[in-house]
Enzyme design. Structure first.
Site, PDB file in Angstrom:
ATOM      1  N   SER A   1      12.243   6.681   7.850  1.00  0.00           N
ATOM      2  CA  SER A   1      11.621   6.402   9.344  1.00  0.00           C
ATOM      3  C   SER A   1      12.207   4.786   9.676  1.00  0.00           C
ATOM      4  O   SER A   1      12.067   4.087   8.965  1.00  0.00           O
ATOM      5  CB  SER A   1      10.290   6.479   9.412  1.00  0.00           C
ATOM      6  OG  SER A   1       9.800   6.364  10.657  1.00  0.00           O
TER       7      SER A   1
ATOM      8  N   GLY B   1       6.472  -1.747   6.827  1.00  0.00           N
ATOM      9  CA  GLY B   1       8.056  -2.372   6.684  1.00  0.00           C
ATOM     10  C   GLY B   1       8.687  -1.486   7.419  1.00  0.00           C
ATOM     11  O   GLY B   1       8.496  -0.117   7.646  1.00  0.00           O
ATOM     12  N   GLU B   2      10.068  -1.996   7.480  1.00  0.00           N
ATOM     13  CA  GLU B   2      11.116  -1.402   8.323  1.00  0.00           C
ATOM     14  C   GLU B   2      12.195  -1.016   7.168  1.00  0.00           C
ATOM     15  O   GLU B   2      12.897  -1.955   6.729  1.00  0.00           O
ATOM     16  CB  GLU B   2      11.453  -2.124   9.247  1.00  0.00           C
ATOM     17  CG  GLU B   2      13.090  -1.846   9.983  1.00  0.00           C
ATOM     18  CD  GLU B   2      13.021  -0.214  10.373  1.00  0.00           C
ATOM     19  OE1 GLU B   2      11.948   0.237  10.709  1.00  0.00           O
ATOM     20  OE2 GLU B   2      14.108   0.410   9.879  1.00  0.00           O
TER      21      GLU B   2
ATOM     22  N   CYS C   1      -1.155   6.969   9.909  1.00  0.00           N
ATOM     23  CA  CYS C   1       0.067   6.113  10.329  1.00  0.00           C
ATOM     24  C   CYS C   1      -0.393   4.927  11.169  1.00  0.00           C
ATOM     25  O   CYS C   1      -1.228   4.858  11.778  1.00  0.00           O
ATOM     26  CB  CYS C   1       0.769   7.192  11.401  1.00  0.00           C
ATOM     27  SG  CYS C   1       1.296   8.572  10.792  1.00  0.00           S
TER      28      CYS C   1
ATOM     29  N   CYS D   1       5.347  -6.330   7.574  1.00  0.00           N
ATOM     30  CA  CYS D   1       6.334  -5.938   8.216  1.00  0.00           C
ATOM     31  C   CYS D   1       6.554  -7.236   9.371  1.00  0.00           C
ATOM     32  O   CYS D   1       5.683  -7.562  10.136  1.00  0.00           O
ATOM     33  CB  CYS D   1       6.282  -4.681   8.972  1.00  0.00           C
ATOM     34  SG  CYS D   1       7.292  -4.023  10.172  1.00  0.00           S
TER      35      CYS D   1
ATOM     36  N   CYS E   1       3.627   8.764   0.910  1.00  0.00           N
ATOM     37  CA  CYS E   1       4.136   7.618   1.793  1.00  0.00           C
ATOM     38  C   CYS E   1       4.216   6.330   1.224  1.00  0.00           C
ATOM     39  O   CYS E   1       3.133   5.734   0.906  1.00  0.00           O
ATOM     40  CB  CYS E   1       3.191   7.696   2.888  1.00  0.00           C
ATOM     41  SG  CYS E   1       3.514   6.421   4.408  1.00  0.00           S
TER      42      CYS E   1
ATOM     43  N   GLU F   1       0.733  -1.195  -0.123  1.00  0.00           N
ATOM     44  CA  GLU F   1       0.004  -0.030   0.096  1.00  0.00           C
ATOM     45  C   GLU F   1       0.917   1.199   0.047  1.00  0.00           C
ATOM     46  O   GLU F   1       1.912   1.259   0.645  1.00  0.00           O
ATOM     47  CB  GLU F   1      -0.934  -0.033   1.238  1.00  0.00           C
ATOM     48  CG  GLU F   1      -1.936  -1.109   1.249  1.00  0.00           C
ATOM     49  CD  GLU F   1      -3.037  -0.783   2.132  1.00  0.00           C
ATOM     50  OE1 GLU F   1      -4.416  -1.062   1.960  1.00  0.00           O
ATOM     51  OE2 GLU F   1      -2.794  -0.899   3.369  1.00  0.00           O
TER      52      GLU F   1
ATOM     53  N   CYS G   1       0.699  -0.714  15.851  1.00  0.00           N
ATOM     54  CA  CYS G   1       0.748  -0.761  14.548  1.00  0.00           C
ATOM     55  C   CYS G   1       0.088  -1.800  13.835  1.00  0.00           C
ATOM     56  O   CYS G   1       0.375  -3.102  14.023  1.00  0.00           O
ATOM     57  CB  CYS G   1       2.140  -0.671  13.953  1.00  0.00           C
ATOM     58  SG  CYS G   1       2.157  -0.541  12.236  1.00  0.00           S
TER      59      CYS G   1
ATOM     60  N   CYS H   1       5.092  -4.279  16.697  1.00  0.00           N
ATOM     61  CA  CYS H   1       4.987  -3.128  17.274  1.00  0.00           C
ATOM     62  C   CYS H   1       3.607  -3.394  17.783  1.00  0.00           C
ATOM     63  O   CYS H   1       2.774  -3.306  16.861  1.00  0.00           O
ATOM     64  CB  CYS H   1       5.288  -1.760  16.737  1.00  0.00           C
ATOM     65  SG  CYS H   1       7.061  -1.598  16.351  1.00  0.00           S
TER      66      CYS H   1
HETATM   67  N1  SAH Z   1       9.033   0.857  10.598  1.00  0.00           N
HETATM   68  C1  SAH Z   1       9.312   2.133  10.241  1.00  0.00           C
HETATM   69  C2  SAH Z   1       8.494   2.839   9.168  1.00  0.00           C
HETATM   70  C3  SAH Z   1       7.180   2.904   9.682  1.00  0.00           C
HETATM   71  S1  SAH Z   1       6.689   4.521  10.035  1.00  0.00           S
HETATM   72  C4  SAH Z   1       8.951   2.988  11.541  1.00  0.00           C
HETATM   73  O1  SAH Z   1       8.447   2.360  12.542  1.00  0.00           O
HETATM   74  O2  SAH Z   1       9.639   4.070  11.919  1.00  0.00           O
HETATM   75  C5  SAH Z   1       5.099   4.468  10.466  1.00  0.00           C
HETATM   76  C6  SAH Z   1       5.098   5.746  11.722  1.00  0.00           C
HETATM   77  O3  SAH Z   1       3.691   5.563  12.154  1.00  0.00           O
HETATM   78  C7  SAH Z   1       5.813   4.968  12.614  1.00  0.00           C
HETATM   79  O4  SAH Z   1       6.364   6.205  13.500  1.00  0.00           O
HETATM   80  C8  SAH Z   1       4.873   3.993  13.525  1.00  0.00           C
HETATM   81  O5  SAH Z   1       5.621   4.164  15.091  1.00  0.00           O
HETATM   82  C9  SAH Z   1       3.775   5.111  13.593  1.00  0.00           C
HETATM   83  N2  SAH Z   1       2.610   4.288  13.909  1.00  0.00           N
HETATM   84  C10 SAH Z   1       2.393   3.079  14.009  1.00  0.00           C
HETATM   85  N3  SAH Z   1       0.964   3.135  14.282  1.00  0.00           N
HETATM   86  C11 SAH Z   1       0.515   4.170  14.615  1.00  0.00           C
HETATM   87  C12 SAH Z   1      -0.864   4.105  15.100  1.00  0.00           C
HETATM   88  N4  SAH Z   1      -1.618   3.271  15.338  1.00  0.00           N
HETATM   89  N5  SAH Z   1      -1.052   5.647  14.992  1.00  0.00           N
HETATM   90  C13 SAH Z   1      -0.067   6.491  14.683  1.00  0.00           C
HETATM   91  N6  SAH Z   1       1.110   6.189  14.177  1.00  0.00           N
HETATM   92  C14 SAH Z   1       1.255   4.924  14.318  1.00  0.00           C
END
Ligand code: SAH
Length: 332
Positions: free
Chosen positions: A178, A149-150, A319, A104, A97, A83, A111, A108
């Site tokens: 990120s 993904g990371e 996000c 992933c 984005c 996506e 997420c 976390c």
């Molecule tokens: N894996 C990398 C790239 C993804 S960035 C990373 O985590 O940095 C996606 C961003 O959205 C990250 O900062 C993540 O922590 C944040 N995120 C994840 N779940 C979320 C949520 N439910 N609400 C708001 N932000 C969230």
């Protein structure tokens, strides 16, 4: 478009290498297909159209938010979902984005992407084709590697894609990668990236125990090591690392936790981005007033911060909400 495949095909056909460059220039400027490339000979265009797919991704569905955000679901040639999201702002900013992996492997807790099956790393071309899909409808000027993904687990492909973004109109200063703090990739980024690409760190808790609860990767790559590399990046470039901090009610949003965060980060090397939680099931988001009080503590400690504008929540494009459905079963 797989540019390696393109270059190989052009060579095999006995054509000069600049033909591949011409094709890429057209593609990067938003061409709809080989037919648009009027300075490339017709016969070559036809051979390439037969051999090198114009995109490595097939768009499968598209959703539009009330706020103008668009989310597209693609499939790779081997069936993995990907996506990407286009955000439009009133000031003319057009920010894409992109995903760096299908799904992933990290888990976390807040997420949604971590809850779907992990597919694989994307190729540089699969990353660029997400951008080009949106570029065909309008000019773009910002990009964040904040989709599925990371990125730093797939650092070669991510850097290869990032380095070609200026051809599409997105400068390095307007590109952000990120990471959760994936140490091997972060080390490579800090040591070898000379372009002014922005680094963002998903932190979410200053306390290591709490961070490990929210982000199991914290047990693998301890925070002090991650922060030391971020500081080294700042020392080298004098560009602040953005810290992402998702606001979870009663979990990481107290004023004492804000002071601890300020103490951990200091005033120089970081800028905090407070992210209102987008619902994914597990938590409640902090209220606006709690977010404001948290920010006040950071202000007092003179740690720069902003509150992220949430976009595309009504189409699960915000996000942490990217979690494509599994491939629909084909009925016999
Ligand atoms: N894996 C990398 C790239 C993804 S960035 C990373 O985590 O940095 C996606 C961003 O959205 C990250 O900062 C993540 O922590 C944040 N995120 C994840 N779940 C979320 C949520 N439910 N609400 C708001 N932000 C969230």
């Amino acid at each position: 478009m797989d540019l390696k495949h393109l270059e190989e095909r052009v060579a095999e056909l006995g054509e000069p290498a600049y033909r591949a460059r011409q094709v890429w220039e057209w593609t990067a400027r938003g061409a709809e297909g080989y037919d648009d490339m009027t300075n490339v000979p017709r016969t070559l265009r036809d051979s390439l159209a037969a051999d090198v797919p114009f995109s490595t991704l097939a768009p499968e569905s598209e959703q539009r938010s009330r706020d103008g955000t668009v989310k597209t679901l693609f499939r790779t040639h081997d069936g993995h979902p990907v996506e990407a999201v286009l955000m439009r702002y009133r000031d003319g900013r057009r920010s894409v984005c992109v995903s760096s992996q299908s799904g992933c492997p990290l888990t976390c807790t807040f997420c949604a992407t971590g809850q779907m099956a992990f597919g694989r790393n994307l190729t540089p071309w699969e990353i660029l084709d997400q951008v080009l899909h949106f570029r065909r409808s309008e000019p773009l000027n910002h990009l964040v590697f904040m989709g599925m993904g990371e990125p730093l687990m797939n650092v070669d492909a991510v850097l290869e894609a990032a380095r070609r973004l200026p051809d599409i109109g997105i400068t390095h200063r307007r590109t952000t990668i990120s990471t959760v703090g994936w140490l091997p990739g972060l080390q490579r980024f800090v040591e070898e990236v000379d372009e002014p690409i922005r680094l963002a760190l998903s932190l979410h808790a200053a306390d290591p125990g709490l961070r490990s609860e929210l982000m199991p990767v914290n047990d693998r790559y301890p925070l002090p090591d991650v922060l030391a590399l971020c500081r080294a990046h700042w020392e080298r470039t004098k560009r602040r690392v953005f810290v992402e901090y998702v606001m979870l009610a009663g979990v990481n949003d107290s004023q004492a936790q804000a002071r601890a965060l300020a103490g951990l980060l200091g005033r120089d090397a970081f800028k905090v981005n407070l992210i209102p939680y987008n619902p994914t099931g597990m938590y409640d988001g902090s209220s606006r007033s709690v977010i404001a009080a948290f920010k006040t503590e950071l202000d007092r400690a003179r740690v720069p911060s902003t509150v992220r504008l949430t976009r595309g929540q009504d189409i699960a494009a915000a996000c942490g909400q990217l979690a494509a459905p599994a491939r629909p079963r084909v009925r016999a």
